[in-house]
Motif scaffolding. Structure first.
Motif, PDB file in Angstrom:
ATOM      1  N   VAL A  91      40.301  17.021  56.615  1.00 11.99           N
ATOM      2  CA  VAL A  91      40.490  16.388  55.327  1.00 11.99           C
ATOM      3  C   VAL A  91      41.970  16.349  54.929  1.00 11.99           C
ATOM      4  O   VAL A  91      42.429  17.681  54.759  1.00 11.99           O
ATOM      5  CB  VAL A  91      39.813  16.738  54.111  1.00 11.99           C
ATOM      6  CG1 VAL A  91      39.869  16.181  52.892  1.00 11.99           C
ATOM      7  CG2 VAL A  91      38.228  16.444  54.628  1.00 11.99           C
ATOM      8  N   ASP A  92      42.958  15.555  54.909  1.00 17.03           N
ATOM      9  CA  ASP A  92      44.260  15.743  54.360  1.00 17.03           C
ATOM     10  C   ASP A  92      44.585  15.546  52.810  1.00 17.03           C
ATOM     11  O   ASP A  92      43.630  15.401  52.253  1.00 17.03           O
ATOM     12  CB  ASP A  92      44.950  14.488  55.108  1.00 17.03           C
ATOM     13  CG  ASP A  92      46.403  14.671  55.442  1.00 17.03           C
ATOM     14  OD1 ASP A  92      46.920  16.210  54.826  1.00 17.03           O
ATOM     15  OD2 ASP A  92      47.091  13.934  56.288  1.00 17.03           O
ATOM     16  N   ILE A  93      45.606  16.070  52.515  1.00 13.94           N
ATOM     17  CA  ILE A  93      46.128  15.998  51.159  1.00 13.94           C
ATOM     18  C   ILE A  93      46.203  14.568  50.555  1.00 13.94           C
ATOM     19  O   ILE A  93      46.636  13.919  51.395  1.00 13.94           O
ATOM     20  CB  ILE A  93      47.324  16.890  50.589  1.00 13.94           C
ATOM     21  CG1 ILE A  93      48.285  16.306  51.600  1.00 13.94           C
ATOM     22  CG2 ILE A  93      46.893  18.372  50.886  1.00 13.94           C
ATOM     23  CD1 ILE A  93      49.529  17.153  51.186  1.00 13.94           C
ATOM     24  N   SER A  94      45.779  14.469  49.444  1.00 13.22           N
ATOM     25  CA  SER A  94      46.117  12.948  48.992  1.00 13.22           C
ATOM     26  C   SER A  94      47.309  12.633  48.679  1.00 13.22           C
ATOM     27  O   SER A  94      48.275  13.502  48.479  1.00 13.22           O
ATOM     28  CB  SER A  94      45.353  12.916  47.457  1.00 13.22           C
ATOM     29  OG  SER A  94      43.795  13.304  47.711  1.00 13.22           O
ATOM     30  N   THR A 216      45.039  19.307  43.893  1.00  9.95           N
ATOM     31  CA  THR A 216      45.084  20.789  43.555  1.00  9.95           C
ATOM     32  C   THR A 216      44.535  21.729  44.493  1.00  9.95           C
ATOM     33  O   THR A 216      43.342  21.185  45.084  1.00  9.95           O
ATOM     34  CB  THR A 216      44.439  20.858  42.082  1.00  9.95           C
ATOM     35  OG1 THR A 216      44.624  20.132  40.885  1.00  9.95           O
ATOM     36  CG2 THR A 216      44.353  22.366  41.877  1.00  9.95           C
ATOM     37  N   LEU A 217      45.269  22.551  45.043  1.00  8.35           N
ATOM     38  CA  LEU A 217      44.811  23.423  46.118  1.00  8.35           C
ATOM     39  C   LEU A 217      44.641  24.886  45.661  1.00  8.35           C
ATOM     40  O   LEU A 217      45.575  25.379  44.804  1.00  8.35           O
ATOM     41  CB  LEU A 217      45.899  23.430  47.226  1.00  8.35           C
ATOM     42  CG  LEU A 217      46.109  22.138  47.905  1.00  8.35           C
ATOM     43  CD1 LEU A 217      47.464  22.227  48.778  1.00  8.35           C
ATOM     44  CD2 LEU A 217      45.171  21.686  48.646  1.00  8.35           C
ATOM     45  N   PHE A 218      43.547  25.341  46.005  1.00  9.60           N
ATOM     46  CA  PHE A 218      43.335  26.642  45.684  1.00  9.60           C
ATOM     47  C   PHE A 218      43.613  27.677  47.055  1.00  9.60           C
ATOM     48  O   PHE A 218      43.190  27.542  47.981  1.00  9.60           O
ATOM     49  CB  PHE A 218      41.884  27.216  45.420  1.00  9.60           C
ATOM     50  CG  PHE A 218      41.615  28.527  45.042  1.00  9.60           C
ATOM     51  CD1 PHE A 218      42.156  29.282  43.738  1.00  9.60           C
ATOM     52  CD2 PHE A 218      40.524  29.058  45.928  1.00  9.60           C
ATOM     53  CE1 PHE A 218      41.721  30.468  43.793  1.00  9.60           C
ATOM     54  CE2 PHE A 218      40.372  30.388  45.634  1.00  9.60           C
ATOM     55  CZ  PHE A 218      40.785  31.303  44.258  1.00  9.60           C
ATOM     56  N   ILE A 219      44.570  28.798  46.807  1.00 10.18           N
ATOM     57  CA  ILE A 219      44.856  29.439  47.663  1.00 10.18           C
ATOM     58  C   ILE A 219      44.221  30.926  47.899  1.00 10.18           C
ATOM     59  O   ILE A 219      43.880  31.531  46.696  1.00 10.18           O
ATOM     60  CB  ILE A 219      46.535  29.933  47.493  1.00 10.18           C
ATOM     61  CG1 ILE A 219      47.186  28.685  46.938  1.00 10.18           C
ATOM     62  CG2 ILE A 219      47.208  30.757  48.841  1.00 10.18           C
ATOM     63  CD1 ILE A 219      47.326  27.511  48.114  1.00 10.18           C
ATOM     64  N   ASN A 240      38.334  22.569  39.003  1.00 12.24           N
ATOM     65  CA  ASN A 240      37.758  21.578  39.549  1.00 12.24           C
ATOM     66  C   ASN A 240      38.821  21.070  40.590  1.00 12.24           C
ATOM     67  O   ASN A 240      39.486  19.914  40.811  1.00 12.24           O
ATOM     68  CB  ASN A 240      37.395  20.423  39.136  1.00 12.24           C
ATOM     69  CG  ASN A 240      36.511  19.465  40.045  1.00 12.24           C
ATOM     70  OD1 ASN A 240      36.168  19.778  41.055  1.00 12.24           O
ATOM     71  ND2 ASN A 240      36.717  18.059  39.520  1.00 12.24           N
ATOM     72  N   TYR A 241      39.253  22.263  41.724  1.00  8.76           N
ATOM     73  CA  TYR A 241      40.442  21.764  42.368  1.00  8.76           C
ATOM     74  C   TYR A 241      39.974  20.841  43.830  1.00  8.76           C
ATOM     75  O   TYR A 241      38.697  20.722  43.986  1.00  8.76           O
ATOM     76  CB  TYR A 241      40.873  23.145  43.053  1.00  8.76           C
ATOM     77  CG  TYR A 241      39.960  24.036  43.786  1.00  8.76           C
ATOM     78  CD1 TYR A 241      39.471  23.840  45.026  1.00  8.76           C
ATOM     79  CD2 TYR A 241      39.682  25.192  42.970  1.00  8.76           C
ATOM     80  CE1 TYR A 241      38.502  24.744  45.580  1.00  8.76           C
ATOM     81  CE2 TYR A 241      38.930  26.214  43.587  1.00  8.76           C
ATOM     82  CZ  TYR A 241      38.478  26.021  44.775  1.00  8.76           C
ATOM     83  OH  TYR A 241      37.259  26.957  45.413  1.00  8.76           O
ATOM     84  N   ASP A 242      40.905  20.393  44.610  1.00  6.90           N
ATOM     85  CA  ASP A 242      40.552  19.336  45.564  1.00  6.90           C
ATOM     86  C   ASP A 242      40.238  20.149  47.106  1.00  6.90           C
ATOM     87  O   ASP A 242      39.500  19.547  47.830  1.00  6.90           O
ATOM     88  CB  ASP A 242      41.748  18.447  45.559  1.00  6.90           C
ATOM     89  CG  ASP A 242      41.642  17.640  44.271  1.00  6.90           C
ATOM     90  OD1 ASP A 242      40.875  16.956  43.865  1.00  6.90           O
ATOM     91  OD2 ASP A 242      42.798  17.668  43.559  1.00  6.90           O
ATOM     92  N   GLY A 243      40.893  21.263  47.261  1.00  6.17           N
ATOM     93  CA  GLY A 243      40.894  21.637  48.619  1.00  6.17           C
ATOM     94  C   GLY A 243      41.191  23.368  48.544  1.00  6.17           C
ATOM     95  O   GLY A 243      41.803  23.721  47.453  1.00  6.17           O
ATOM     96  N   PRO A 283      47.377  22.280  59.675  1.00  4.88           N
ATOM     97  CA  PRO A 283      46.309  21.664  59.342  1.00  4.88           C
ATOM     98  C   PRO A 283      45.076  22.338  59.417  1.00  4.88           C
ATOM     99  O   PRO A 283      45.107  22.733  60.926  1.00  4.88           O
ATOM    100  CB  PRO A 283      46.371  20.192  59.508  1.00  4.88           C
ATOM    101  CG  PRO A 283      47.937  20.132  59.930  1.00  4.88           C
ATOM    102  CD  PRO A 283      48.169  21.506  60.738  1.00  4.88           C
ATOM    103  N   PHE A 284      44.031  22.392  58.851  1.00  5.13           N
ATOM    104  CA  PHE A 284      42.763  22.965  59.066  1.00  5.13           C
ATOM    105  C   PHE A 284      41.797  21.759  59.990  1.00  5.13           C
ATOM    106  O   PHE A 284      41.624  20.845  59.393  1.00  5.13           O
ATOM    107  CB  PHE A 284      42.014  23.447  57.950  1.00  5.13           C
ATOM    108  CG  PHE A 284      40.841  24.256  58.407  1.00  5.13           C
ATOM    109  CD1 PHE A 284      40.740  25.431  59.249  1.00  5.13           C
ATOM    110  CD2 PHE A 284      39.477  23.604  58.203  1.00  5.13           C
ATOM    111  CE1 PHE A 284      39.565  26.062  59.549  1.00  5.13           C
ATOM    112  CE2 PHE A 284      38.241  24.087  58.491  1.00  5.13           C
ATOM    113  CZ  PHE A 284      38.259  25.519  59.246  1.00  5.13           C
TER     114      PHE A 284
END
Length: 446
Positions: A91-94, A216-219, A240-243, A283-284
């Motif tokens: 799943v790529d970033i938007s 929104t990315l959570f590390i 409510n992050y995206d990835g 990328p994962f």
């Protein structure tokens, strides 16, 4: 990466491969071993239970019990279920329909947010031809702003910061600046705390409301295992992050966070960080990660890395030199540099099928190439091009100049000559794989 888990899963799967016949009894025993391995790896209990229940259900079916090679069929089931809990597809970033794309970075202090922000900027610039700007919205730690500026300088990316503790203003003004400078991406590095608290959550929520990020990315520090998963759950309930981004994956021998987080928070893992250098970001891909966990390697990623570093025309020239036995120490030094540019040696070895198991008792030194390069650099151009000139007195001089010993030079030359013979048999990608697989035999590589 995930050495402990890979080793235990391999042992469990190999035990059933050794059975003359697959039965419900030995399948049940193997599944118990897999569940134990997952729990030892700090995988969430519910995730481990659900995973092994699915494996057992599929393994008890007629397709396995009557298969020509049931052991391989069972391995495929374990692989497929691993892919499932890791997220199934990449799943790529938007990307915003109208630039700039705004990416908000959140996470606890120490998880690697600031470094990741710079890594992401570099990745988007190099791989996607993006023009990013970094927003220093971690306004409470001057060191964080300085760190971001230092990293950004290395990749030639601008940083927006102000001398006030107003993170929302920094984010909002960074977006405005991106528009005015026609920059297409804004990456916002936010403040973290040692633990989840209301003040931090409120600030991230305010920034998100102010700039309405596209992503929104959570590390997550993957080495913290279940603590990382619990924190990810709390953050997700609030912002409510995206990835998810998994950092410090190179130091994670267990894999609990990677295997639990997707199922627990129902958000995809989008990137993994496997080292401190700015190029250590990838990328994962769930399928590739599942293959590595099961010791199958990741040839696709290895080839992709090689294609970026190895020029096709130069590779053909090198191939001709190898075949004509004209491969010398200057060529060898150049190959070492290109392999180093591909990333961590340990990570590269993990991409070669079977190499992790073969080298599991060996320590691969990430600094192994430095003494080798020092020796080669201490030679004259003539000596590098014609190693046969290296008599005893020349070797003493080179040892003194490189800070090594004569026996180190003798070892290097012995291994170099062996490698020349080996590389003559394998050309192109095969030679790279063989070179990586032979690292344990290189001097200083132990």
């Amino acid at each position: 990466m995930f050495e402990d888990l890979s080793s235990k899963l391999d042992k469990a799967v190999q035990s059933i491969k050794g059975e003359a016949k697959i039965t419900d009894v030995n399948i049940a025993e193997t599944v118990r071993e897999i569940r134990r391995a997952l729990l030892d790896a700090d995988v969430n209990y519910e995730v481990a239970r659900e995973f092994t229940d699915k494996v057992k259900e599929r393994a008890m079916g007629e397709d396995v019990l009557t298969a020509v090679n049931p052991g391989q069929q069972f391995t495929k089931i374990v692989h497929d279920e691993l892919v499932g809990i890791l997220g199934q597809d990449r799943v790529d970033i938007s990307v915003a329909h109208t630039p700039p794309t705004v990416i908000l970075i959140a996470g606890l202090q120490g998880s690697g947010k600031t470094t990741f922000s710079a890594k992401l900027a570099r990745y988007l610039k190099r791989e996607n031809n993006r023009n990013p700007i970094l927003a220093a919205a971690d306004v409470y730690r001057p060191a964080a702003i300085d760190q971001l500026k230092t990293l950004a300088e290395q990749i030639d990316v601008p940083v927006y910061s102000i001398g006030q503790k107003d993170a929302v203003r920094v984010a909002r003004e960074a977006v405005s600046m991106a528009k005015s400078l026609a920059l297409d991406t804004v990456i916002i590095d936010t403040a973290g705390r040692m633990h989840v608290d209301e003040k931090m959550m409120d600030e991230v929520a305010e920034i998100k409301a102010a700039v309405e990020p596209d992503e929104t990315l959570f590390i997550v520090d993957s080495m913290t295992g279940q603590d990382a998963v619990n924190t990810a759950k709390e953050f997700n309930e609030t912002i409510n992050y995206d990835g998810v981004v998994l950092t410090k994956l190179d130091g994670d021998t267990r894999g609990g966070a990677a295997l639990s987080i997707k199922n627990v928070v129902q958000k995809p893992i989008k990137f993994v960080s496997t080292g401190e250098t700015l190029d250590a970001l990838a990328p994962f891909y769930p399928n590739r990660m599942a293959q590595r966990i099961l010791g199958m390697g990741d040839v696709v990623s290895l080839v992709e890395k090689a294609q970026k570093e190895f020029d096709e025309e130069e590779a053909q020239k090198l191939q001709k030199k190898i075949k004509s036995d004209d491969f010398n120490l200057e060529d060898f030094r150049e190959q070492l540099k290109q392999i180093q540019n591909m990333g961590s040696i340990t990570d590269l070895v993990g991409m070669i099928p079977g190499a992790s198991q073969a080298l599991q008792d060996e320590e691969l030194d990430e600094e192994a190439f430095k003494p080798i390069e020092a020796i080669i650099n201490s030679m004259t151009p003539e000596e590098r091009r014609n190693p046969d000139l290296l008599n005893a007195s020349r070797r003493r001089r080179i040892a003194k100049g490189s800070g090594t010993k004569v026996r180190d030079i003798n070892d290097l030359m012995k291994q170099f000559n062996q490698m020349k013979k080996m590389m003559k048999k394998f050309s192109g990608m095969g030679s790279i794989s063989k070179l990586m697989g032979g690292m344990k035999n290189m001097p200083f590589g132990r």
